[in-house]
Design a protein around this motif. Structure first.
Motif, PDB file in Angstrom:
ATOM      1  N   TYR A  40      -3.900   6.777  -5.689  1.00  0.00           N
ATOM      2  CA  TYR A  40      -4.524   5.477  -5.420  1.00  0.00           C
ATOM      3  C   TYR A  40      -3.698   4.354  -6.033  1.00  0.00           C
ATOM      4  N   GLU A  41      -3.271   4.549  -7.275  1.00  0.00           N
ATOM      5  CA  GLU A  41      -2.469   3.529  -7.944  1.00  0.00           C
ATOM      6  C   GLU A  41      -1.095   3.390  -7.300  1.00  0.00           C
ATOM      7  N   GLN A  42      -0.509   4.501  -6.861  1.00  0.00           N
ATOM      8  CA  GLN A  42       0.785   4.414  -6.174  1.00  0.00           C
ATOM      9  C   GLN A  42       0.666   3.563  -4.918  1.00  0.00           C
ATOM     10  N   ALA A  43      -0.434   3.684  -4.211  1.00  0.00           N
ATOM     11  CA  ALA A  43      -0.614   2.944  -2.966  1.00  0.00           C
ATOM     12  C   ALA A  43      -0.937   1.479  -3.190  1.00  0.00           C
ATOM     13  N   THR A  44      -1.563   1.161  -4.310  1.00  0.00           N
ATOM     14  CA  THR A  44      -2.055  -0.209  -4.485  1.00  0.00           C
ATOM     15  C   THR A  44      -1.359  -1.029  -5.559  1.00  0.00           C
ATOM     16  N   ARG A  45      -0.787  -0.402  -6.560  1.00  0.00           N
ATOM     17  CA  ARG A  45      -0.196  -1.149  -7.674  1.00  0.00           C
ATOM     18  C   ARG A  45       1.016  -1.949  -7.225  1.00  0.00           C
ATOM     19  N   HIS A  46       1.055  -3.189  -7.641  1.00  0.00           N
ATOM     20  CA  HIS A  46       2.158  -4.127  -7.375  1.00  0.00           C
ATOM     21  C   HIS A  46       2.346  -4.379  -5.878  1.00  0.00           C
ATOM     22  N   ARG A  47       1.328  -4.170  -5.094  1.00  0.00           N
ATOM     23  CA  ARG A  47       1.459  -4.365  -3.648  1.00  0.00           C
ATOM     24  C   ARG A  47       0.476  -5.397  -3.111  1.00  0.00           C
ATOM     25  N   GLY A  48      -0.328  -5.958  -3.934  1.00  0.00           N
ATOM     26  CA  GLY A  48      -1.299  -6.940  -3.474  1.00  0.00           C
ATOM     27  C   GLY A  48      -2.590  -6.280  -3.004  1.00  0.00           C
ATOM     28  N   THR A  79       3.533   8.082   3.345  1.00  0.00           N
ATOM     29  CA  THR A  79       4.808   8.341   2.676  1.00  0.00           C
ATOM     30  C   THR A  79       4.600   8.637   1.190  1.00  0.00           C
ATOM     31  N   PRO A  80       5.509   9.414   0.579  1.00  0.00           N
ATOM     32  CA  PRO A  80       5.372   9.743  -0.854  1.00  0.00           C
ATOM     33  C   PRO A  80       5.397   8.520  -1.771  1.00  0.00           C
ATOM     34  N   SER A  81       6.143   7.487  -1.423  1.00  0.00           N
ATOM     35  CA  SER A  81       6.190   6.312  -2.289  1.00  0.00           C
ATOM     36  C   SER A  81       4.859   5.546  -2.311  1.00  0.00           C
ATOM     37  N   PHE A  82       3.982   5.810  -1.355  1.00  0.00           N
ATOM     38  CA  PHE A  82       2.655   5.206  -1.310  1.00  0.00           C
ATOM     39  C   PHE A  82       1.573   6.234  -1.610  1.00  0.00           C
ATOM     40  N   GLY A  83       1.926   7.315  -2.272  1.00  0.00           N
ATOM     41  CA  GLY A  83       0.959   8.313  -2.696  1.00  0.00           C
ATOM     42  C   GLY A  83       0.692   9.429  -1.699  1.00  0.00           C
ATOM     43  N   ALA A  84       1.273   9.346  -0.506  1.00  0.00           N
ATOM     44  CA  ALA A  84       1.042  10.350   0.543  1.00  0.00           C
ATOM     45  C   ALA A  84      -0.439  10.665   0.685  1.00  0.00           C
ATOM     46  N   ILE A  85      -1.240   9.621   0.780  1.00  0.00           N
ATOM     47  CA  ILE A  85      -2.691   9.763   0.818  1.00  0.00           C
ATOM     48  C   ILE A  85      -3.171  10.317   2.148  1.00  0.00           C
ATOM     49  N   ASP A 120      -3.091  15.997  17.222  1.00  0.00           N
ATOM     50  CA  ASP A 120      -3.330  14.650  17.753  1.00  0.00           C
ATOM     51  C   ASP A 120      -2.642  13.645  16.849  1.00  0.00           C
ATOM     52  N   ALA A 121      -1.557  13.067  17.321  1.00  0.00           N
ATOM     53  CA  ALA A 121      -0.724  12.191  16.493  1.00  0.00           C
ATOM     54  C   ALA A 121      -1.448  10.931  16.026  1.00  0.00           C
ATOM     55  N   GLY A 122      -2.511  10.517  16.711  1.00  0.00           N
ATOM     56  CA  GLY A 122      -3.208   9.297  16.321  1.00  0.00           C
ATOM     57  C   GLY A 122      -4.367   9.521  15.374  1.00  0.00           C
ATOM     58  N   LEU A 123      -4.618  10.762  15.026  1.00  0.00           N
ATOM     59  CA  LEU A 123      -5.773  11.105  14.196  1.00  0.00           C
ATOM     60  C   LEU A 123      -5.334  11.302  12.751  1.00  0.00           C
ATOM     61  N   TYR A 124      -5.915  10.512  11.842  1.00  0.00           N
ATOM     62  CA  TYR A 124      -5.549  10.562  10.427  1.00  0.00           C
ATOM     63  C   TYR A 124      -6.659  11.210   9.616  1.00  0.00           C
ATOM     64  N   THR A 125      -6.268  11.848   8.540  1.00  0.00           N
ATOM     65  CA  THR A 125      -7.214  12.409   7.589  1.00  0.00           C
ATOM     66  C   THR A 125      -6.610  12.319   6.192  1.00  0.00           C
ATOM     67  N   TYR A 126      -7.430  12.534   5.187  1.00  0.00           N
ATOM     68  CA  TYR A 126      -6.950  12.504   3.805  1.00  0.00           C
ATOM     69  C   TYR A 126      -6.275  13.819   3.450  1.00  0.00           C
ATOM     70  N   ARG A 127      -5.201  13.717   2.682  1.00  0.00           N
ATOM     71  CA  ARG A 127      -4.506  14.914   2.201  1.00  0.00           C
ATOM     72  C   ARG A 127      -5.432  15.689   1.272  1.00  0.00           C
ATOM     73  N   GLU A 128      -6.132  14.985   0.398  1.00  0.00           N
ATOM     74  CA  GLU A 128      -7.107  15.569  -0.513  1.00  0.00           C
ATOM     75  C   GLU A 128      -8.461  14.924  -0.235  1.00  0.00           C
ATOM     76  N   ARG A 129      -9.453  15.711   0.089  1.00  0.00           N
ATOM     77  CA  ARG A 129     -10.766  15.153   0.426  1.00  0.00           C
ATOM     78  C   ARG A 129     -11.421  14.464  -0.767  1.00  0.00           C
ATOM     79  N   MET A 130     -11.158  14.953  -1.954  1.00  0.00           N
ATOM     80  CA  MET A 130     -11.726  14.321  -3.151  1.00  0.00           C
ATOM     81  C   MET A 130     -11.192  12.900  -3.325  1.00  0.00           C
ATOM     82  N   LEU A 131      -9.975  12.668  -2.876  1.00  0.00           N
ATOM     83  CA  LEU A 131      -9.385  11.343  -2.977  1.00  0.00           C
ATOM     84  C   LEU A 131     -10.163  10.343  -2.125  1.00  0.00           C
ATOM     85  N   ARG A 132     -10.672  10.792  -1.008  1.00  0.00           N
ATOM     86  CA  ARG A 132     -11.481   9.933  -0.143  1.00  0.00           C
ATOM     87  C   ARG A 132     -12.696   9.422  -0.910  1.00  0.00           C
TER      88      ARG A 132
END
Length: 153
Positions: free
Chosen positions: A5-13, A67-73, A80-92
């Motif tokens: 979560y911090e990788q995705a949000t820290r210093h990014r606004g 991407t890994p630099s954004f936490g690979a969330i 289905d290429a347009g369907l997204y899910t969380y890598r870790e369900r607990m992270l959701r």
């Protein structure tokens, strides 16, 4: 749970945090970007002092969350290429808690409360509407006394 979560949000606004909250706003574990964007618009209506991203920029942020630099969330469904899910369900769940901690109500797939919900029920006996009745074998006090009196005679 905190590190991605911090990788995705820290210093990014705040915009990455808002996009991330939109990804967790559903009862469904897998979602399309269009559905997430609808959640994002709902979140941004709660944050009136912030400018919302357009759909293309929103989708670019979603792709970066893979991407890994954004936490690979997020990960993409293999079928289905347009369907997204969380890598870790607990992270959701952690993302949902962060949104709530910031005062953001996540609505999910709630019924639109602005539309009046009505139920079509026929109003006459000829159309199949029957008044409720107690099941057979249920006796009320008066009926029971009447039956008891007739047995004594």
């Amino acid at each position: 749970m905190k590190r991605p979560y911090e990788q995705a949000t820290r210093h990014r606004g705040d915009e990455y945090e808002e996009v991330l909250w939109a990804t967790a706003d559903s009862e469904y574990l897998e979602r399309y970007a269009k559905a997430m964007f609808s959640s994002y618009e709902y979140i941004m209506r709660q944050r009136r002092n912030r400018m919302a991203l357009d759909y293309d920029k929103f989708c670019a942020r979603i792709r970066k969350l893979r991407t890994p630099s954004f936490g690979a969330i997020l990960v993409v469904d293999a079928n289905d290429a347009g369907l997204y899910t969380y890598r870790e369900r607990m992270l959701r769940g952690f993302v949902r808690m962060q949104a709530e901690a910031h005062g953001i109500e996540l609505a999910g797939e709630k019924i639109d409360q602005t539309v009046k919900q009505t139920m079509g029920v026929p109003s006459s006996l000829s159309r199949g509407y029957y008044a409720s009745e107690p099941p057979p074998g249920i006796h009320w006090d008066r009926e029971r006394r009447k039956d008891d009196d007739s047995d004594d005679q």
